[in-house]
Design a protein around this motif. Structure first.
Motif, mmCIF file in Angstrom:
data_model
loop_
_atom_site.group_PDB
_atom_site.id
_atom_site.type_symbol
_atom_site.label_atom_id
_atom_site.label_comp_id
_atom_site.label_asym_id
_atom_site.label_seq_id
_atom_site.Cartn_x
_atom_site.Cartn_y
_atom_site.Cartn_z
ATOM 1 N N MET A 238 0.671 -1.296 -0.086
ATOM 2 C CA MET A 238 -0.032 0.060 -0.022
ATOM 3 C C MET A 238 0.725 1.315 -0.155
ATOM 4 O O MET A 238 0.485 2.328 -0.509
ATOM 5 C CB MET A 238 -0.841 0.058 1.158
ATOM 6 C CG MET A 238 -1.999 -0.924 0.898
ATOM 7 S SD MET A 238 -3.592 -0.873 2.282
ATOM 8 C CE MET A 238 -2.679 -1.554 3.851
ATOM 9 N N SER A 239 1.836 1.280 0.573
ATOM 10 C CA SER A 239 3.071 2.343 0.285
ATOM 11 C C SER A 239 3.195 2.757 -1.025
ATOM 12 O O SER A 239 3.143 4.123 -1.269
ATOM 13 C CB SER A 239 4.316 1.989 0.743
ATOM 14 O OG SER A 239 4.240 2.011 2.422
ATOM 15 N N VAL A 240 3.303 1.700 -2.046
ATOM 16 C CA VAL A 240 3.327 2.141 -3.256
ATOM 17 C C VAL A 240 2.250 2.746 -3.825
ATOM 18 O O VAL A 240 2.216 3.736 -4.633
ATOM 19 C CB VAL A 240 3.751 0.941 -4.117
ATOM 20 C CG1 VAL A 240 3.842 1.330 -5.558
ATOM 21 C CG2 VAL A 240 4.929 0.326 -3.578
ATOM 22 N N ILE A 241 1.005 2.379 -3.659
ATOM 23 C CA ILE A 241 -0.191 2.772 -4.371
ATOM 24 C C ILE A 241 -1.041 3.787 -3.764
ATOM 25 O O ILE A 241 -2.252 3.879 -4.099
ATOM 26 C CB ILE A 241 -1.091 1.512 -4.515
ATOM 27 C CG1 ILE A 241 -1.676 0.800 -3.385
ATOM 28 C CG2 ILE A 241 -0.367 0.597 -5.356
ATOM 29 C CD1 ILE A 241 -2.622 -0.495 -3.444
ATOM 30 N N TRP A 242 -0.529 4.211 -2.260
ATOM 31 C CA TRP A 242 -1.395 5.112 -1.591
ATOM 32 C C TRP A 242 -1.264 6.411 -2.188
ATOM 33 O O TRP A 242 -2.307 7.206 -2.628
ATOM 34 C CB TRP A 242 -0.913 5.149 -0.049
ATOM 35 C CG TRP A 242 -1.515 5.824 0.954
ATOM 36 C CD1 TRP A 242 -2.107 7.130 0.638
ATOM 37 C CD2 TRP A 242 -1.899 5.331 2.369
ATOM 38 N NE1 TRP A 242 -3.221 7.354 2.052
ATOM 39 C CE2 TRP A 242 -2.622 6.288 2.905
ATOM 40 C CE3 TRP A 242 -1.537 4.031 3.101
ATOM 41 C CZ2 TRP A 242 -2.928 6.226 4.202
ATOM 42 C CZ3 TRP A 242 -1.720 3.906 4.371
ATOM 43 C CH2 TRP A 242 -2.679 5.157 4.878
ATOM 44 N N HIS A 243 -0.214 7.120 -2.117
ATOM 45 C CA HIS A 243 0.209 8.355 -2.468
ATOM 46 C C HIS A 243 0.756 8.429 -4.099
ATOM 47 O O HIS A 243 0.922 9.359 -4.854
ATOM 48 C CB HIS A 243 0.902 9.138 -1.641
ATOM 49 C CG HIS A 243 0.312 9.531 -0.447
ATOM 50 N ND1 HIS A 243 -0.587 10.607 -0.254
ATOM 51 C CD2 HIS A 243 0.479 8.957 0.712
ATOM 52 C CE1 HIS A 243 -1.252 10.420 0.943
ATOM 53 N NE2 HIS A 243 -0.625 9.597 1.516
ATOM 54 N N GLY A 244 1.081 7.113 -4.549
ATOM 55 C CA GLY A 244 1.735 6.859 -5.591
ATOM 56 C C GLY A 244 1.038 7.395 -6.954
ATOM 57 O O GLY A 244 1.576 8.094 -7.830
ATOM 58 N N PRO A 245 -0.383 6.984 -6.996
ATOM 59 C CA PRO A 245 -0.937 7.311 -8.282
ATOM 60 C C PRO A 245 -1.096 9.082 -8.495
ATOM 61 O O PRO A 245 -0.722 9.405 -9.587
ATOM 62 C CB PRO A 245 -2.334 6.640 -8.127
ATOM 63 C CG PRO A 245 -1.959 5.566 -7.253
ATOM 64 C CD PRO A 245 -1.022 5.843 -6.278
ATOM 65 N N MET A 246 -1.537 9.833 -7.399
ATOM 66 C CA MET A 246 -1.401 11.004 -7.418
ATOM 67 C C MET A 246 -0.102 11.806 -7.900
ATOM 68 O O MET A 246 -0.062 12.707 -8.597
ATOM 69 C CB MET A 246 -1.771 11.739 -6.207
ATOM 70 C CG MET A 246 -3.604 11.292 -5.981
ATOM 71 S SD MET A 246 -4.190 12.099 -4.531
ATOM 72 C CE MET A 246 -3.505 10.739 -3.329
ATOM 73 N N THR A 247 1.189 11.304 -6.964
ATOM 74 C CA THR A 247 2.371 11.524 -7.849
ATOM 75 C C THR A 247 2.556 11.652 -8.924
ATOM 76 O O THR A 247 3.156 12.550 -9.583
ATOM 77 C CB THR A 247 3.358 10.938 -6.576
ATOM 78 O OG1 THR A 247 3.210 11.174 -5.274
ATOM 79 C CG2 THR A 247 4.671 11.395 -7.017
#
Length: 776
Positions: A238-247
């Motif tokens: 979840m660390s990858v996909i939590w703020h990853g998409p917005m970034t």
């Protein structure tokens, strides 16, 4: 299919429930399939005989359906069938109070997606205007964000793939040490990437964009099927996909071709894994209700929005998510806004849901914030989470830190922005001022929430709604209540927070129905005991989960049913007038293994500012036990065995308790926990104190009354005197009276009644029985 209905919304997830008036129009339809994947039929009629069919659908492979258009006002009946079997019939009514929130098909969502990036909260043609706002009226915003982002530029932008975890069941300490380090480092790494991306979005300076790109390219070199696979370490996943998409969305144009290929490949596989885990191993909100799933559904939607044209399955994901995110969610709350797992877990999970709700609103105009839950959630926080609170409780993560207060302020402000609410402004300000006093502003969150609010804000007209002026607030959906004497002034506030929850004692909830927290003059004097030092740790599983660590009744050491969906509570018969408030917590199901009945009646006498609690207990047939009344505090307890009183004081705030029990009894006063939290002497963990009042007699039934008298500054502590006559326990405050019977009837002076208890205030008599308050 015609199984007995269950009051627990997870055991029986069918919606709309029989006899309800849905808060949203159209309602979502949910049923439990006989066999996964077997097509079902759904029938909705305007009459109970199903002669006037309004809607008939067949071949439904998912056990959930959200209509695209609102229903006409009126009554409806619905049923479903599968494999030749037919369900019972459910009835519901659409009224004028049902808020219309129509959700069109996914095809319309995708048409609204810009072909280019950014597309989350802001579109390509809006970027320049946003940057002007960032440099102009919001220049202070850019100054704060720039300070944080510039420091991040100096840090490494590479992260190593995490190691595999040890066997949790055998080597918990080794497991937890690595797990926590991976969680903290990977979460911060991507959060900081988002901050850098945000700095680029505000300033247009590509230096920040390239740093964010390097971070996302680095973490995208992790193997999604390796040590960070969702089944091995879901927090790393979840660390990858939590703020990853917005970034990625905000800095898309600054990736190199090689980096972009790596990033797309990473998120495609993460999305596939997420969908397999969320959909193919049970249906969220129907047959599975695990806590982390509430995050993963949102992250999957954000991956689909950002990477959709590069992922063939993205359309399928969104089709499944449409009724889940726009209809079923939330599964830990009702329309009244309370969150069953507590304020801090609610803060995380509801905050995550805003990613999707705000993105969908910006892209398509679909406004999920119109649903009653959202504005009511802010109301619940204002009353059940005082801005000055030192402790939250009623779920994991009870400590009220500066960061948690900022997080609450940010969430409530976002709700204000999205709903147009204005009644919470003073609460938001007070939360931030309190957080600043706690840490001097050192806890600034690197995600730069203020900038996100600028992106999300539509400048909607804001209006404060009229609120009930009473002291008692009830949130029955998740079993919360609050009695507040002054929500805006800690020095004058007595805050009694109560919980008796219909969601059970599992996940991040504890065996704590009929528990309470009491703040007096801004200080917590009664609180649940223990710390969240790791899920399932020795302290967590052997102390925190247990009833003994809460301000609840135990019986000869036995507490409520643990880790059980059947450990149900509810708040009943709420009442308020100019003299008192009343409610009852019904925890019969929680004590079902030892009791036929276990209920806590709570009165607040406004004139005297005292709480009159009566615990009513009837044991299971043939079982006897001694009643034990537990309370915990950060202050030390001093007891008087002769008068059956205790007092606890903290920084000028006091609480005196008087037990209405003149039979043989004793106090047990201890400190700490058994076992203590992990490494508790090395951290900021404060020592807690415990008091247990024990009735010596072992009985099949009993009633125990307690008068709690708080005091602080302008709040004068009431002088409570106690006595007994026969089987009647008596407490007096001047001419006013509280009575509890042990057995038989209450016959005292000119009072004769079969009631369980009696309160007399200024000559007005209130009888308390199964139906609540009865005026005599």
């Amino acid at each position: 299919m015609k199984e007995q209905r269950n009051p627990h919304p997870h055991v029986d997830p069918r919606q709309p429930r029989d006899g309800v008036r849905p808060g949203t129009n159209p309602p979502v339809f949910v049923w439990k399939p006989l066999k996964d994947g077997e097509p079902c039929e759904l029938t909705i009629a305007r009459d109970p005989d199903f002669s006037d069919i309004g809607m008939y659908l067949k071949g439904l492979v998912e056990p959930v359906w959200l209509p695209e258009e609102a229903f006409a006002l009126g009554e409806y009946w619905w049923k479903w069938s599968c494999g030749g079997c037919e369900s019972e019939v459910f009835h519901f009514e659409i009224t004028q109070d049902s808020v219309v929130v129509e959700v069109p098909p996914v095809e319309q969502w995708l048409k609204a997606l810009p072909q280019e990036h950014p597309r989350i909260y802001i579109k390509p043609d809006e970027v320049e205007a946003f940057r002007e706002r960032g440099r102009g009226p919001a220049s202070a915003l850019w100054s704060d964000l720039k300070t944080v982002a510039d420091k991040l530029l100096e840090e490494p932008h590479e992260i190593e793939e995490p190691p595999y975890l040890a066997d949790r069941a055998r080597f918990y300490e080794k497991y937890f040490t690595v797990w926590h380090q991976v969680l903290a480092s990977s979460r911060r790494f991507v959060n900081d990437a988002e901050t850098l991306a945000l700095a680029y979005l505000v300033s247009g300076d590509a230096v920040y964009a390239r740093a964010a790109c390097r971070r996302m390219a680095s973490i995208s070199r992790w193997d999604p099927d390796g040590s960070s696979h969702i089944d091995h370490n879901d927090e790393a996943h979840m660390s990858v996909i939590w703020h990853g998409p917005m970034t990625c969305d905000w800095v898309w144009e600054h990736f190199t071709d090689e980096e972009l290929e790596t990033v797309i490949r990473q998120f495609r596989r993460r999305g596939e894994i997420n969908y397999e885990h969320m959909h193919n191993k049970g249906s969220y909100g129907v047959t599975r209700f695990d806590s982390h799933a509430g995050r993963e559904i949102v992250f999957l939607a954000m991956i689909a929005f950002v990477f959709g044209e590069h992922i063939h399955e993205a359309h399928e994901w969104l089709e499944w998510l449409r009724p889940v995110l726009c209809g079923i969610w939330p599964i830990w709350a009702g329309d009244d806004g309370a969150w069953s797992e507590g304020p801090l877990y609610g803060q995380a999970y509801i905050g995550i849901m805003t990613y999707f709700a705000s993105a969908l609103k910006k892209l398509t105009g679909i406004d999920l914030y119109k649903r009653p839950f959202w504005r009511n959630h802010a109301h619940w926080r204002r009353y059940c989470q005082p801005f000055y609170a030192e402790w939250y409780g009623f779920g994991d993560c009870g400590v009220a830190s500066a960061g948690s207060k900022r997080g609450t302020a940010n969430l409530v402000e976002l709700i204000n922005v999205e709903t147009g609410a204005a009644e919470n402004d003073s609460y938001i300000t007070a939360l931030r001022e309190t957080a600043w006093k706690m840490d001097g502003g050192k806890g600034f969150d690197g995600r730069a929430t203020d900038a996100l609010l600028h992106i999300r804000s539509d400048g909607a007209e804001r209006r404060a709604r009229c609120e009930d002026k009473g002291m008692l607030k009830i949130y029955p959906g998740a079993g919360w209540a609050a009695i507040r004497t002054d929500v805006d002034n800690p020095a004058r506030d007595i805050a009694f927070i109560f919980r008796s929850c219909p969601y059970g004692s599992f996940s991040h909830s504890h065996a704590d129905n009929n528990d309470f927290i009491l703040h007096v003059g801004g200080k917590v004097l009664a609180m649940p005991s223990g710390y969240y030092d790791g899920y399932g740790s020795a302290h967590h599983s052997s102390w925190v989960w247990h009833t003994k660590s809460h301000n609840c009744l135990t019986v000869s050491g036995a507490g409520q049913r643990m880790r059980s969906r059947e450990s149900l509570g509810r708040i009943e018969n709420a009442y308020e007038d100019d003299r008192l408030t009343y409610m009852a917590g019904n925890a019969d199901k929680s004590y079902e293994h030892i009791a036929q009945r276990c209920r806590r009646h709570v009165c607040f006498l406004k004139k005297h500012k005292v709480f009159f609690l009566v615990d009513e207990y009837i044991g299971r047939y043939g079982l006897v036990g001694g009643l034990e009344w537990n309370i915990h505090s950060l202050g030390e307890f001093n007891v008087n065995e002769e008068s059956k009183k205790f007092i606890v004081e903290r920084e000028g705030s006091q609480l005196e308790g008087t037990f209405m029990q003149h039979r043989n009894s004793f106090f047990s006063v201890t400190e700490g926990w058994d076992p203590p939290p992990r490494n508790w002497k090395k951290g900021d963990i404060l020592l807690q104190h415990n008091l247990r009042f024990c009735c010596v007699d072992l009985k099949e039934r009993g009633n125990l009354g307690v008068v709690l008298a708080p005091g602080h500054g302008t709040i004068k502590r009431a002088d409570v005197e106690s006595d007994f006559e026969g089987s009647i326990e008596v407490a007096r405050i001047g001419e006013d009276l509280m009575l509890v019977r042990e057995t038989g009837r209450i016959e005292y002076e000119d009072i004769a009644t079969d009631a369980l208890a009696v309160v007399v205030v200024d000559g007005r008599r209130y009888d308390i029985d199964d139906k609540g308050i009865r005026l005599e």
